[in-house]
Design an enzyme around this catalytic site. Structure first.
Site, mmCIF file in Angstrom:
data_model
loop_
_atom_site.group_PDB
_atom_site.id
_atom_site.type_symbol
_atom_site.label_atom_id
_atom_site.label_comp_id
_atom_site.label_asym_id
_atom_site.label_seq_id
_atom_site.Cartn_x
_atom_site.Cartn_y
_atom_site.Cartn_z
ATOM 1 N N ARG A 68 12.946 1.095 0.124
ATOM 2 C CA ARG A 68 12.304 1.153 1.159
ATOM 3 C C ARG A 68 12.656 0.772 2.339
ATOM 4 N NH1 ARG A 68 7.746 4.164 0.320
ATOM 5 N NH2 ARG A 68 6.532 3.370 -1.530
ATOM 6 N N ALA A 80 2.099 5.219 -6.100
ATOM 7 C CA ALA A 80 1.267 5.217 -5.034
ATOM 8 C C ALA A 80 1.739 6.309 -4.110
ATOM 9 C CB ALA A 80 1.441 3.975 -4.360
ATOM 10 N N GLU A 97 -0.447 11.585 -7.446
ATOM 11 C CA GLU A 97 0.708 10.737 -7.309
ATOM 12 C C GLU A 97 1.268 10.144 -8.712
ATOM 13 O OE1 GLU A 97 2.153 10.403 -4.498
ATOM 14 O OE2 GLU A 97 0.985 11.471 -3.328
ATOM 15 N N GLU A 101 5.023 10.807 -9.606
ATOM 16 C CA GLU A 101 6.031 9.583 -9.642
ATOM 17 C C GLU A 101 6.472 8.914 -11.106
ATOM 18 O OE1 GLU A 101 4.829 6.592 -6.789
ATOM 19 O OE2 GLU A 101 5.260 7.803 -5.073
ATOM 20 N N GLU A 146 12.380 9.108 -3.706
ATOM 21 C CA GLU A 146 11.780 9.519 -5.130
ATOM 22 C C GLU A 146 12.827 9.995 -6.141
ATOM 23 O OE1 GLU A 146 8.350 12.007 -5.219
ATOM 24 O OE2 GLU A 146 7.099 10.578 -4.051
#
Length: 212
Positions: A68, A80, A97, A101, A146
């Site tokens: 992040r 998320a 999602e 993910e 990702e």
């Protein structure tokens, strides 16, 4: 003020947009306060979001570690994503999602909790789902942050301990993990996956849609 007296109506008497980007906009509102003063309030418009507590048959939660940039490190989070299609049902976005993910699907969905991220300055709100009866599905080729995701299945008791110890700090992860623990401890029935969501933010998406 007694409980029967009418509450003050905070009226927005002026507004201007000072920034508009890919995932948020910043506007300055002039809001009438009790007593007649007009105060300026900064408002960050943001997409709504969904997060998923995916629980397997061994009572383990699927968690991802993801970089992040705003805080400059990787965080353990729930799968998320943003609600960037105004007409897409939130549970459908959550299913998408989860697959993207983690490569997982779920047969059983319910709403755990809704969380306003920081209502002092943003309308962002996250709906956190509980997904059960998991199975494997094809996962699209990941890209950008990702592509660096690490997936780990963490026993619920361990996840609770890691949230309370401060190791997990992502708001959706902490809220979802503790909401699941609280619902079990209190035998509280969860809402259906399509439960009403009055605080779902749509202002930013409508803004983008109006630009064509």
């Amino acid at each position: 003020m007694t409980e029967h007296e009418p509450r003050f109506d905070f009226r927005t008497v002026g507004s201007k947009t000072v920034y508009e980007g890919a995932i948020l906009a910043l506007r300055l509102d002039q809001v009438e306060m009790p007593g007649g003063r007009v105060a300026e309030r900064e408002v960050v418009e943001h997409h709504g979001a969904v997060a998923i507590v995916a629980l397997d048959a061994s009572d383990r939660i699927a968690l991802i570690e993801q970089y992040r940039h705003p805080i400059g490190r990787r965080l353990w989070e729930l799968p998320a994503g943003l609600l960037d299609e105004i007409d897409e049902p939130p549970v459908d976005a959550a299913k998408r999602e989860l697959a993207e993910e983690t490569g997982l699907a779920a047969d059983t969905w319910s709403v755990l909790v809704d969380v306003t991220a920081s209502p002092g300055f943003t309308d962002e709100c996250v709906r956190i789902f509980l997904a059960e009866n998991l199975s494997q599905v094809d996962r699209p080729e990941p890209k950008d942050e990702e592509a660096d995701i690490v997936l780990e299945f963490v026993p619920l008791d361990e996840a609770i301990a890691r949230a309370l110890s401060g190791e997990f700090v992502n708001a959706s992860a902490v809220s979802g993990i503790l909401a699941l623990a609280a619902s079990r401890a209190g035998s509280v029935a969860l809402r259906p996956a399509d439960a009403p969501w009055p605080d779902l933010p749509t202002t930013f998406e409508r803004r983008k849609k109006s630009h064509g």
